[in-house]
Scaffold this active site. Structure first.
Site, mmCIF file in Angstrom:
data_model
loop_
_atom_site.group_PDB
_atom_site.id
_atom_site.type_symbol
_atom_site.label_atom_id
_atom_site.label_comp_id
_atom_site.label_asym_id
_atom_site.label_seq_id
_atom_site.Cartn_x
_atom_site.Cartn_y
_atom_site.Cartn_z
ATOM 1 N N SER A 256 21.393 -17.792 -6.479
ATOM 2 C CA SER A 256 22.813 -18.060 -6.765
ATOM 3 C C SER A 256 22.921 -18.670 -8.143
ATOM 4 O O SER A 256 21.975 -19.303 -8.626
ATOM 5 C CB SER A 256 23.372 -19.039 -5.738
ATOM 6 O OG SER A 256 22.870 -20.336 -5.994
ATOM 7 N N ASP A 257 24.072 -18.500 -8.784
ATOM 8 C CA ASP A 257 24.337 -19.337 -9.941
ATOM 9 C C ASP A 257 24.389 -20.774 -9.405
ATOM 10 O O ASP A 257 24.582 -21.005 -8.202
ATOM 11 C CB ASP A 257 25.640 -18.940 -10.650
ATOM 12 C CG ASP A 257 25.686 -19.506 -12.077
ATOM 13 O OD1 ASP A 257 24.864 -20.394 -12.395
ATOM 14 O OD2 ASP A 257 26.540 -19.064 -12.871
ATOM 15 N N TRP A 258 24.208 -21.711 -10.309
ATOM 16 C CA TRP A 258 24.079 -23.110 -9.879
ATOM 17 C C TRP A 258 25.365 -23.596 -9.204
ATOM 18 O O TRP A 258 26.428 -23.582 -9.806
ATOM 19 C CB TRP A 258 23.686 -23.966 -11.079
ATOM 20 C CG TRP A 258 22.178 -24.097 -11.253
ATOM 21 C CD1 TRP A 258 21.490 -25.267 -11.410
ATOM 22 C CD2 TRP A 258 21.179 -23.059 -11.264
ATOM 23 N NE1 TRP A 258 20.135 -25.011 -11.502
ATOM 24 C CE2 TRP A 258 19.911 -23.671 -11.410
ATOM 25 C CE3 TRP A 258 21.209 -21.670 -11.121
ATOM 26 C CZ2 TRP A 258 18.711 -22.961 -11.445
ATOM 27 C CZ3 TRP A 258 20.010 -20.953 -11.154
ATOM 28 C CH2 TRP A 258 18.796 -21.598 -11.315
#
Ligand code: BGC
Length: 786
Positions: A256-258
């Protein structure tokens, strides 16, 4: 082979078995399966979450190691430890030019080498996966992160991404292709919905990812923050599983993106392998509970974990002990890259290059010449190993033969302070040429914030106009990551777009200004005259969490072409200190099929007096199409170097996909029969040669008729017309002129342009609803040749 061996040994160690020779990848997978069988459910859930900010979860008793993931993309931002954010205290690394600059080189070999250098630095600093490249489309000039993305064009973005990934991964370091997908706006980026039709999604926003995945197999793909067609990118089975993993054959893992995960269970069902970063283990317990209550299939979890272990072991097996990188060499290489990106936008009266024959006194104006603007704001911020300043370089290198004077011109600390302009005018007036360094200060372009206008600070614009009013030889040297307006364009003779050139950009700028390097960059994005002219003007940054992609496929030059709007500088444009002539465009065939495709060749000659590089662009236009298509689309490009007088042949191969559009209804790419125009250009608005091609499609495409398809369509298709004749003889006969056959019936448009579902009513009950549905069923497997 060596890697595969190491890979196997690591796994064997981790499951505490006797060493044995592992023959092939199947063996590796078998060992991973054994490992998975030894993991508890809790451990599996933990593996699907990061350990901390920058690493994956290890499982010590099974010797499952962790790996280090770090930003990216144009340099390494490695935190001092995996549990530290790494802002400000990151380790020094080479800051290369940002993606806008890399794309402006149009040089895939060079970008591959940038990737190699980045990979070397990752090995030296113990990083296993570099978080880049970003291949999101620059949909709006206002996008805050445009500096970090390549282009407005999907092919150029995808090819750049693939070259970068192949370069990094050649060093045994993985990449993260981000941000998958349609992450084109920073405002409300954690919630915004990229609301677009399926055709647009595929043709514009998925294509760069598709190219990069198919050509380079990144080890990881980073799922975006935003929603796409209403579903979070981290939770979309369509994007993560159907398209990425199944259709494109992605073999790595999705992270995932952060902080992008909203619902981890749904994300795992959709195909997300790892949630990043770890803030708490709350979501792990939800995963465990979901498996226990049957909401999440353990087979899904096992598969995700296997994919994670495959990448973790692959990364560990490719670590290089005692790896180092040569800082000086990388700095020198960064300068070369920056110099290939520099794009000469205007050069009236050959104001450039600066030579001692032309000018004895040079005025350097603008604070950017002492405080360079060289990268963007946000997670990509690299701490450079050194930072060059253009004033120093010019003084040291060229100051002996030419008198150099300097004026600050504006204060970077205050956009509105015009108090330094007068002094700058004086300095400019007493020189033979003025080089004004201007552009966008750091806080104008940032991750997390979009721009609200495309203007440079008032102090920069005013300075340029005032200097130009006293000095006829004025050159503006721009530092910015994305397009800006140029209200003074007619007042100056020269404009040099230097992008965000990284730590060694200053040397590159000096090299181009003084003619040591012949500029060869071209725009990978359109520069508009006004913000009001841009494609997404009415739909950016969206409202109430919804971003309507109303311009659809007409992004960038596709829009300006269609609307016949003259941009300030078009996509693909860039000048050189030499000139090039195009000739002899030839197609391998005038008639071809989608299967055979066509080879295109042309000759390019350097007609000037110095060596130079030219970027040749190949565009395809579909002259006859069922759907609306852009006037032309970039399909291929090549950068070639030519000595004065030298001529080279450039060849390209076009295949089915290069002629196709994406049919959102049928969910497939279709290359339709008909005439296509193949054009070679020096920019999107400077087409030099064109040839016509006749394409015969061999595809069989589903007819896709349903109860809402109009009577007219059923009637115009030979096969379905027969069904209608059987079903509605009375009604059809009522429109058949006397003495004619049913085929010659003439229906008023008003009647024929109704969906079949209304025909029980329209035909006064000659058929009923069930019969309509039977007709639909009968047509289900019919196809046609497009
Ligand atoms: C950015 C990513 C970046 C990640 C880690 C996110 O906010 O969107 O591009 O890789 O942070 O820093």
């Amino acid at each position: 082979m060596k890697n595969l061996f190491l890979f196997s040994v690591l796994i064997l160690n981790s499951i505490v078995m006797n060493a044995q020779i592992v023959k092939d990848e199947q063996d590796v997978q078998d060992k991973i399966n054994q490992l998975v069988s030894k993991l508890t459910l809790e451990e599996k859930a933990a593996l699907c979450l990061g350990r901390d900010d920058w690493s994956t979860q290890p499982i010590e008793h099974l010797n499952i190691p962790w790996i280090w993931l770090s930003d990216g993309p144009h340099g390494l931002r490695r935190a001092p430890a995996t549990n530290k954010p790494g802002y400000g205290d990151q380790l020094p690394a080479t800051c290369f030019p940002t993606a806008s600059a890399l794309a402006a080189t149009w040089n895939l070999d060079l970008v591959y080498k940038v990737g190699q250098a980045l990979g070397e630095e990752c090995q030296a600093q113990g990083v296993n996966v570099l978080l880049g490249p970003g291949v999101n489309i620059k949909r709006s000039v206002l996008g805050g992160r445009n500096f970090e993305f390549f282009s407005e064009d999907p092919i150029l973005s995808g090819e750049m991404g693939a070259a970068y990934i192949n370069g990094v991964q050649s060093q045994g370091v993985g990449t993260s292709l981000k941000h998958y997908t349609a992450n084109n706006v920073e405002t409300m980026r954690m919630y915004n919905n990229s609301n677009m039709d399926t055709r647009t999604l595929h043709e514009i926003y998925l294509t760069p990812f598709e190219i990069a995945v198919k050509k380079a197999q990144p080890w990881t793909v980073m799922a975006c923050y935003n929603r796409v067609q209403g579903v979070y990118g981290t939770q979309s089975p369509y994007l993560l599983t159907d398209i990425l993993k199944k259709e494109w054959g992605f073999k790595g893992i999705v992270i995932s993106d952060w902080f992008a995960v909203v619902n981890r269970v749904e994300a795992m069902k959709a195909g997300l392998n790892i949630e990043m970063p770890k803030v708490s283990a709350v979501n792990d317990s939800l995963v465990v509970a979901a498996v226990k209550n049957g909401d999440l299939d353990i087979a899904v979890v096992n598969q995700l974990v296997k994919e994670i272990l495959t990448i973790v072991f692959k990364a560990k097996s490719q670590e290089k002990e005692d790896a180092e990188f040569d800082m000086q060499k990388h700095h020198a290489f960064a300068r070369k890259v920056a110099s290939e990106a520099i794009t000469l936008l205007k050069n009236e009266n050959q104001v450039l290059p600066v030579t001692k024959e032309k000018y004895k006194r040079v005025a350097i104006i603008g604070e950017f010449s002492t405080a360079p603007r060289y990268q963007g704001n946000g997670s990509s911020e690299v701490k450079p190993t050194q930072l060059d300043k253009v004033l120093d370089i010019i003084k040291n290198k060229y100051g002996k033969e030419i008198k150099i004077s300097y004026a600050q011109g504006y204060k970077l600390s205050d956009d509105n302070d015009l108090s330094l302009i007068e002094e700058a005018e004086k300095v400019a007036a007493s020189a033979d040429v003025a080089l004004v360094f201007a552009g966008l200060p750091l806080h104008y372009e940032s991750e997390g914030i979009d721009r609200t206008h495309i203007d440079m600070p008032i102090s920069h614009n005013k300075l340029i106009s005032e200097v130009a009013s006293v000095q006829k030889n004025t050159v503006v040297v721009l530092s910015n990551g994305s397009a800006v307006s140029m209200p003074w364009i007619k007042e100056v003779d020269g404009v040099l777009e230097t992008w965000l050139g990284g730590q060694a950009g200053a040397g590159a700028v000096a090299d181009v200004l003084f003619g040591k390097v012949n500029p060869s960059g071209k725009l990978a994005e359109t520069f508009p005259v006004r913000l009001e002219d841009t494609p997404a003007f009415f739909n950016f940054p969206g409202e109430q969490g919804d971003v309507l992609y109303g311009e659809r496929i007409f992004v960038g030059y596709r829009y300006y072409d269609e609307k016949k709007i003259d941009p300030l500088f078009p996509f693909g444009f860039g000048l050189s200190y030499t000139t090039f002539e195009y000739s002899n465009l030839k197609l391998s065939a005038k008639n071809t099929t989608d299967k055979e495709g066509v080879s295109v060749s042309l000759r390019v000659k350097n007609t000037g007096y110095i060596k130079g590089k030219e970027i040749v662009q190949l565009y395809v236009s579909d002259k006859e199409c069922t759907l609306q298509r852009p006037e032309k689309e970039l399909k291929k490009f090549a950068k070639i170097e030519l000595e004065p007088g030298e001529e080279k042949e450039v060849t390209f191969k076009l295949d089915a996909r290069d002629f196709s559009y994406y049919d959102g209804k049928r969910e497939m790419w279709i290359a339709e029969s008909g005439e296509f125009i193949i054009s070679a250009g020096a920019s999107s608005r400077d087409i030099r040669l064109s040839e016509s091609l006749n394409l015969q499609s061999t595809q069989q495409v589903p007819l896709a008729f349903d109860e809402y398809t109009f009577f007219k369509s059923y009637w115009s298709n030979k096969q379905t017309r027969e069904f209608l004749k059987e079903l509605l003889p009375n009604w059809i006969k009522s429109f058949t002129p006397k003495g004619k056959t049913m085929d010659e019936a003439v229906f008023p448009d008003f009647m024929a342009e109704h969906p079949m579902i209304k025909y029980p009513y329209i035909t006064h009950g000659e058929i009923n609803n069930d019969q309509v549905m039977e007709l639909v069923e009968k047509c289900k497997n019919l196809t046609y040749r497009p």
